[in-house]
Design a protein around this motif. Structure first.
Motif, PDB file in Angstrom:
ATOM      1  N   GLN A  35      29.562  87.521 -11.183  1.00  0.00           N
ATOM      2  CA  GLN A  35      28.915  87.856 -11.753  1.00  0.00           C
ATOM      3  C   GLN A  35      29.432  87.040 -12.976  1.00  0.00           C
ATOM      4  N   GLY A  36      28.282  87.280 -14.326  1.00  0.00           N
ATOM      5  CA  GLY A  36      29.085  87.133 -15.613  1.00  0.00           C
ATOM      6  C   GLY A  36      28.260  87.932 -16.279  1.00  0.00           C
ATOM      7  N   LEU A  37      28.995  87.925 -17.532  1.00  0.00           N
ATOM      8  CA  LEU A  37      28.630  88.626 -18.535  1.00  0.00           C
ATOM      9  C   LEU A  37      27.744  87.486 -20.130  1.00  0.00           C
TER      10      LEU A  37
ATOM     11  N   ILE B   8      19.720  94.142 -19.710  1.00  0.00           N
ATOM     12  CA  ILE B   8      20.227  95.862 -19.743  1.00  0.00           C
ATOM     13  C   ILE B   8      19.498  95.616 -21.664  1.00  0.00           C
ATOM     14  N   VAL B   9      18.889  96.966 -21.078  1.00  0.00           N
ATOM     15  CA  VAL B   9      18.386  97.611 -22.325  1.00  0.00           C
ATOM     16  C   VAL B   9      18.658  99.098 -22.028  1.00  0.00           C
TER      17      VAL B   9
ATOM     18  N   ASP C  12      24.334  99.414 -10.770  1.00  0.00           N
ATOM     19  CA  ASP C  12      24.125  98.685  -9.328  1.00  0.00           C
ATOM     20  C   ASP C  12      24.771  97.206  -8.844  1.00  0.00           C
ATOM     21  N   LYS C  13      25.428  97.491  -7.939  1.00  0.00           N
ATOM     22  CA  LYS C  13      26.634  95.818  -7.751  1.00  0.00           C
ATOM     23  C   LYS C  13      25.704  95.225  -7.252  1.00  0.00           C
ATOM     24  N   VAL C  14      24.973  93.643  -7.947  1.00  0.00           N
ATOM     25  CA  VAL C  14      24.371  92.926  -7.177  1.00  0.00           C
ATOM     26  C   VAL C  14      25.162  91.563  -7.364  1.00  0.00           C
TER      27      VAL C  14
ATOM     28  N   MET D 268      30.224  96.697 -14.200  1.00  0.00           N
ATOM     29  CA  MET D 268      30.589  95.391 -13.784  1.00  0.00           C
ATOM     30  C   MET D 268      32.223  95.337 -13.277  1.00  0.00           C
ATOM     31  N   LEU D 269      32.802  96.080 -13.759  1.00  0.00           N
ATOM     32  CA  LEU D 269      34.381  95.898 -13.938  1.00  0.00           C
ATOM     33  C   LEU D 269      34.760  96.639 -12.601  1.00  0.00           C
TER      34      LEU D 269
END
Length: 255
Positions: free
Chosen positions: A158-160, A107-108, A119-121, A139-140
Motif C-alpha cells: 500500500q501507499g498513502l 477517499i472523500v 477494503d483490503k486492496v 490500512m494499518l
C-alpha cells in the motif's frame, strides 16, 4: 550532420510525424540516419516492427534501429515521484519510496456512506485528508493482518498520501512506520478541507514519471529493455556517432 529520430510507436500519425521531421532535417542540411520507435503496444509489436522496417527502407532507405515495447511497470509513477511533484515529505516508510501502485483511490466519503473505503486492496495508493484517522487505522489493520497471516512474507504494498493543513498525529506516524506503509504528507490549505485533495489528484493524474538516479530497479529494467530492443551494433558503426554516443542514446529514451 546525421540524426536518429525517436518516435512514438504507433501507425498512421507516427509515420506522418516522421515524414515532417525528415523534411525539416533535409531543410537544414541534416540526414535521417535511422529511426527508433518508443512505447510500442506489445500486442502490435511484431506488426509495427515489420511495417516500419519495410516502409522506412522502401521509401527513404532508412533503417529501423529499434522498436522498444511499452512497459507498464516502467511508466508507472513512484511515490517518490509524487512526493517531489507535490512538494510533500515522507513521514513514514521512506525505504519504499520508489514503490509503484496498481491503482489509486481518492477517499472523500465517510465510512458510513461507503464501507468499501476500508477494503483490503493489494497495491493501492490512497489519497485522503491527514485528519482521516479512520482510513489510516483501516490500512494499518489490513496491513498487519496480512503480515501476521503470512508470517511476514507478504505485504499489501500500500501507499498513502495525506493532504491537509496539519500533519498526521505522532501516534499515527509511528504506527505507519512500524507497519512499513510509505506515507507522504502534503501541506495544503488553512484548514482540513477537501479542495486541496482534488488539486493534488489533478496534478497526480497529469504527472509523467521521469527516471530518478536513485531508483536503480527502474533504471536497470529500462536499460535492459533498451539493450534488448535497439540495434546498437548498427548504430555504433555509423559516423559521426561512435560507440560512446550509441551507449548514451539509451539515456535519452523518455517514458
Amino acid at each position: 550532420l546525421e540524426v536518429v529520430v525517436i518516435a512514438p510507436g504507433g501507425l498512421g500519425v507516427s509515420f506522418d510525424q516522421l515524414a515532417l521531421n525528415k523534411a525539416l532535417l533535409e531543410k537544414h542540411g541534416a540526414r535521417l540516419r535511422g529511426v527508433i520507435l518508443n512505447k510500442v503496444e506489445p500486442s502490435k509489436y511484431d506488426m509495427v516492427k515489420d511495417y516500419y522496417g519495410r516502409q522506412l527502407q522502401a521509401l527513404w532507405g532508412t533503417p529501423l534501429l529499434g522498436c522498444v515495447p511499452y512497459q507498464d511497470g516502467i511508466s508507472r509513477p513512484s511515490l517518490n515521484g509524487f512526493k517531489n511533484l507535490l512538494s510533500g515529505e515522507f513521514v513514514a516508510g521512506e525505504d519504499h519510496a520508489f514503490r509503484t501502485f496498481d491503482s489509486t483511490r481518492l477517499i472523500v466519503s465517510q465510512g458510513d456512506e461507503d464501507k468499501t473505503i476500508y477494503d483490503k486492496v493489494q497495491g493501492q495508493l490512497v489519497i485522503t485528508l491527514s485528519s482521516r484517522n479512520d482510513v489510516i487505522e483501516s490500512m494499518l489493520r489490513n496491513q498487519l493482518e496480512v503480515l501476521q497471516t503470512s508470517q511476514g512474507t507478504q505485504d499489501l504494498r500500500q501507499g498513502l498520501v495525506l493532504v491537509g493543513h496539519n500533519p498526521p498525529s505522532k501516534g499515527s506516524v509511528e504506527e505507519l512506520r512500524k507497519a512499513g506503509i510509505p506515507t507522504v504528507f502534503v501541506k495544503k490549505g488553512e484548514s482540513e478541507e477537501t479542495t486541496g485533495m482534488f488539486e493534488v489528484m489533478k496534478a497526480m493524474t497529469a504527472f509523467t514519471q521521469k527516471h530518478d538516479y536513485d531508483d536503480q530497479d527502474r533504471l536497470s529494467e529500462t536499460m535492459d529493455l533498451i539493450e534488448r530492443n535497439i540495434d546498437f551494433d548498427t548504430l555504433s558503426r555509423a559516423p559521426p556517432f561512435g560507440g560512446q554516443m550509441a551507449i548514451r542514446l539509451g539515456e535519452l529514451v523518455r517514458w
